[in-house]
Design a protein around this motif. Structure first.
Motif, short mmCIF file in Angstrom:
data_model
loop_
_atom_site.label_atom_id
_atom_site.label_comp_id
_atom_site.label_asym_id
_atom_site.label_seq_id
_atom_site.Cartn_x
_atom_site.Cartn_y
_atom_site.Cartn_z
N ALA A 80 0.82 -1.21 0.00
CA ALA A 80 0.00 0.00 0.00
C ALA A 80 0.86 1.27 0.00
O ALA A 80 0.53 2.25 -0.67
CB ALA A 80 -0.92 -0.01 1.22
N HIS A 81 1.98 1.24 0.73
CA HIS A 81 2.84 2.43 0.85
C HIS A 81 3.54 2.71 -0.48
O HIS A 81 3.67 3.86 -0.90
CB HIS A 81 3.86 2.24 1.99
N LEU A 82 3.97 1.63 -1.14
CA LEU A 82 4.63 1.77 -2.44
C LEU A 82 3.63 2.30 -3.47
O LEU A 82 3.96 3.20 -4.26
CB LEU A 82 5.20 0.43 -2.89
N ARG A 83 2.44 1.78 -3.45
CA ARG A 83 1.41 2.21 -4.41
C ARG A 83 1.14 3.70 -4.27
O ARG A 83 1.07 4.44 -5.26
CB ARG A 83 0.11 1.43 -4.19
N LYS A 84 1.03 4.14 -2.99
CA LYS A 84 0.70 5.55 -2.74
C LYS A 84 1.86 6.44 -3.19
O LYS A 84 1.65 7.43 -3.91
CB LYS A 84 0.44 5.71 -1.24
N ALA A 85 3.08 6.07 -2.78
CA ALA A 85 4.24 6.91 -3.11
C ALA A 85 4.44 7.00 -4.62
O ALA A 85 4.73 8.07 -5.15
CB ALA A 85 5.49 6.34 -2.44
N LEU A 86 4.28 5.87 -5.32
CA LEU A 86 4.49 5.88 -6.77
C LEU A 86 3.41 6.69 -7.47
O LEU A 86 3.70 7.44 -8.41
CB LEU A 86 4.50 4.45 -7.31
N ALA A 87 2.17 6.55 -7.00
CA ALA A 87 1.08 7.30 -7.63
C ALA A 87 1.34 8.80 -7.45
O ALA A 87 1.20 9.59 -8.40
CB ALA A 87 -0.25 6.89 -7.03
N GLU A 88 1.76 9.21 -6.24
CA GLU A 88 2.01 10.64 -5.98
C GLU A 88 3.19 11.16 -6.81
O GLU A 88 3.11 12.21 -7.44
CB GLU A 88 2.28 10.86 -4.49
N ALA A 89 4.27 10.38 -6.81
CA ALA A 89 5.46 10.81 -7.57
C ALA A 89 5.14 10.86 -9.06
O ALA A 89 5.63 11.74 -9.79
CB ALA A 89 6.63 9.86 -7.31
N GLY A 90 4.29 9.93 -9.50
CA GLY A 90 3.91 9.90 -10.92
C GLY A 90 3.17 11.18 -11.31
O GLY A 90 3.46 11.78 -12.35
N VAL A 91 2.24 11.59 -10.47
CA VAL A 91 1.47 12.82 -10.76
C VAL A 91 2.43 14.01 -10.82
O VAL A 91 2.40 14.83 -11.75
CB VAL A 91 0.38 13.05 -9.67
N GLU A 92 3.35 14.05 -9.85
CA GLU A 92 4.30 15.17 -9.77
C GLU A 92 5.24 15.23 -10.99
O GLU A 92 5.55 16.30 -11.48
CB GLU A 92 5.16 14.95 -8.53
N ARG A 93 5.66 14.03 -11.46
CA ARG A 93 6.69 14.00 -12.51
C ARG A 93 6.12 13.66 -13.89
O ARG A 93 6.87 13.42 -14.84
CB ARG A 93 7.78 12.96 -12.16
N GLY A 94 4.79 13.63 -14.00
CA GLY A 94 4.19 13.41 -15.33
C GLY A 94 4.34 11.99 -15.86
O GLY A 94 4.49 11.78 -17.06
N VAL A 95 4.30 11.00 -14.96
CA VAL A 95 4.37 9.60 -15.39
C VAL A 95 3.11 8.90 -14.86
O VAL A 95 2.81 8.96 -13.66
CB VAL A 95 5.61 8.88 -14.81
N GLU A 96 2.36 8.26 -15.76
CA GLU A 96 1.16 7.55 -15.31
C GLU A 96 1.59 6.20 -14.75
O GLU A 96 2.35 5.47 -15.40
CB GLU A 96 0.24 7.34 -16.50
N VAL A 97 1.13 5.87 -13.54
CA VAL A 97 1.58 4.62 -12.91
C VAL A 97 0.42 3.62 -12.89
O VAL A 97 -0.67 3.94 -12.43
CB VAL A 97 2.09 4.87 -11.48
N SER A 98 0.65 2.41 -13.42
CA SER A 98 -0.39 1.37 -13.44
C SER A 98 0.05 0.16 -12.64
O SER A 98 1.22 -0.23 -12.71
CB SER A 98 -0.63 0.84 -14.85
N PHE A 99 -0.88 -0.42 -11.95
CA PHE A 99 -0.63 -1.69 -11.24
C PHE A 99 -1.63 -2.71 -11.80
O PHE A 99 -2.83 -2.45 -11.79
CB PHE A 99 -0.91 -1.53 -9.74
N PRO A 100 -1.15 -3.87 -12.25
CA PRO A 100 -2.11 -4.91 -12.63
C PRO A 100 -2.96 -5.30 -11.41
O PRO A 100 -2.58 -5.01 -10.28
CB PRO A 100 -1.23 -6.08 -13.05
N LYS A 101 -4.06 -5.97 -11.66
CA LYS A 101 -4.91 -6.48 -10.57
C LYS A 101 -4.03 -7.23 -9.57
O LYS A 101 -3.12 -7.96 -9.96
CB LYS A 101 -5.88 -7.50 -11.19
N ARG A 102 -4.31 -7.08 -8.26
CA ARG A 102 -3.44 -7.70 -7.25
C ARG A 102 -3.24 -9.20 -7.48
O ARG A 102 -2.13 -9.72 -7.34
CB ARG A 102 -4.02 -7.49 -5.85
#
Ligand code: KG4
Ligand code: ZN
Length: 343
Positions: A277-299
Motif C-alpha cells: 500500500a505504501h509503495l502504491r501511494k508513493a508511486l502514484a504521488e510521484a507519478g502525478v508530480e513527474r508526469g508519469v502515469e503509474v499502473s498496477f495490474p490487478k493484485r
C-alpha cells in the motif's frame, strides 16, 4: 488453426512455491487461474526449500490441471497451446511444470511454448489493461526479482536495472524473520507500517544517488540487524514503517527516473511487492508530480500465477509465430532483454 476467440491456452507456473494453472481464451479472457500456494509448507523453514517445493508441485499440478478443466467444463482435447514457465526460478520446480506441460503437448499433439517468468509479470498488465499498449517502463518487484525493464513493444525488452544482491521482497522477508514475523513477511510489514512512524529510524537508502538504475537491498538488512541488536525494545510498527520508508523511497525514485530517462509516459509496477500500500501511494504521488502515469495490474495477477504465463504463450504463438521443441530445458537464470543501458 482455430480463430483467436476459440484459441485456448493452458498456462502452467511452477518457478517457485506457487503451483498455478490457467486457461486463457484468446489473448485476454482468463477462464480460470487457480493458484495453490505452498507458503505454509515452507513457513517453518523461514524460506522456500527447493526440494520440498518440487515434490509438492509433482503432487498438486496434475490435480490442478484436471480441476481447471472440470470447473470450466472443458476437455484437454479442446486446448490449442500449452505454455509453461521455463525460467528464471528454482531448477527443480521449473522442471516439474515444464515436463508436465511438454508431456501434455506431446500427448495432445498441440504446440508447446516455454515462457520467461519475467515476461509473464509484464503480461499481467496486458491482461488487466488490454487497451493500454506499450511503450512503458516496467518495474518487476517480488521475492525473486527487482528489475526495471523498458518495453517499447510486447516481445522486445531492454533490461535497464536490477538488484545487485537481494530482491526487495527477499530483503523484507529476511528483515521480517529477524523481527520475529512469519514467512513471507512483506504483507505483515505493510500492515505494521501503517501503524508506525517512518521517521523513527533513518535506515540507509542504498544506491539512491548512484548513476544508473541498479538496486541493492542487502545493506539495508544489515543496518536493521545492528539496529535491532542495540534497540531490542523498539516498536515493531516503527521498525516496519522505517524499513518500508527506505525501500519505497529507493524504488519510487529510481523507477520514475527510469521512465523519464527513457521518455516513457507510463510505469507498470508488478510482482508481489506491488501489492504494498505504501509503495502504491508513493508511486502514484510521484507519478502525478513527474508526469508519469503509474499502473498496477490487478493484485491477483501481480503475484505469481499461470494466467500471465498463458498470456505470453498465446501472444508469442499468435503474433510472433513461436513455439519450442520438446527438448527445451529449464533455465534457472534466464534473463529478459538485451542487457543494460542507461540511455
Ligand atoms: O511475486 P511473488 O508472489 O513471488 C515471487 O516471484 O517472489 O512475490 C512474493 C513477495 C514476498 O517477498 C512477499 O513478502 C512480498 O512479495 N509481498 C509484499 C506484500 N505482499 C507480498 N511485500 C510488501 N508488501 C506487501 N503487501
Ligand atoms: Zn514472480
Amino acid at each position: 488453426m482455430s480463430s483467436t476467440t476459440e484459441f485456448l491456452t493452458l498456462g502452467i507456473e511452477t518457478s517457485c512455491d506457487e503451483t498455478s494453472v490457467a486457461v486463457l481464451r484468446g489473448e485476454h479472457d482468463v477462464l480460470i487461474n487457480s493458484v495453490y500456494s505452498q507458503v505454509d509448507l515452507h513457513a517453518k523453514y523461514g524460506g522456500v526449500v527447493p526440494e520440498v517445493a518440487s515434490r509438492n508441485h509433482v503432487v498438486k499440478l496434475p490435480y490442478l490441471v484436471q480441476e481447471a478443466m472440470q470447473t470450466r467444463g472443458l476437455c484437454l482435447q479442446e486446448l490449442s497451446l500449452i505454455s509453461a514457465t521455463y525460467g528464471p526460478g528454482l531448477v527443480g520446480p521449473l522442471l516439474v511444470g515444464l515436463t508436465h506441460g511438454k508431456g501434455l503437448a506431446y500427448g495432445l499433439g498441440v504446440p508447446f511454448i516455454g515462457v520467461n517468468h519475467l515476461e509473464g509479470h509484464v503480461f499481467a498488465h496486458r491482461i488487466t489493461q488490454p487497451d493500454v499498449e506499450p511503450p512503458f517502463m516496467a518495474l518487476v518487484v517480488s521475492g525473486g526479482h527487482t528489475s526495471l525493464i523498458d518495453v517499447p513493444r510486447y516481445g522486445t525488452y531492454q533490461l535497464v536495472g536490477m538488484t545487485v544482491d537481494d530482491a526487495a521482497g527477499e530483503a523484507l522477508d529476511k528483515i521480517g524473520k529477524m523481527m520475529g514475523i512469519g514467512y513471507p513477511a512483506g504483507a505483515e510489514i505493510d500492515r505494521l507500517a501503517t501503524l508506525g512512524d517512518p521517521k523513527t529510524v533513518r535506515f540507509p537508502r542504498p544506491m539512491i544517488g548512484s548513476p544508473g538504475f541498479d538496486f541493492s537491498f542487502s545493506g539495508l538488512k544489515t543496518s536493521v540487524v545492528y539496529h535491532l541488536r542495540k534497540n531490542p525494545r523498539e516498536r515493531q510498527e516503527d521498525i516496519a514503517a522505517s524499513v518500508l520508508a527506505s525501500v519505497v523511497e529507493v524504488l519510487t525514485k529510481k523507477s520514475i527516473e527510469a521512465a523519464r530517462r527513457f521518455h516513457r509516459k507510463r510505469l507498470v509496477v508488478t510482482g508481489g511487492v506491488a501489492a504494498n500500500a505504501h509503495l502504491r501511494k508513493a508511486l502514484a504521488e510521484a507519478g502525478v508530480e513527474r508526469g508519469v502515469e503509474v499502473s498496477f495490474p490487478k493484485r491477483s495477477l501481480c503475484t505469481d500465477n499461470a494466467a500471465m504465463i498463458a498470456a505470453v504463450g498465446a501472444f508469442r504463438f499468435l503474433h510472433l509465430g513461436e513455439s519450442h521443441p520438446l527438448s527445451l530445458k529449464p533455465d534457472p537464470s534466464l534473463g529478459l532483454g538485451l542487457g543494460k543501458s542507461n540511455e
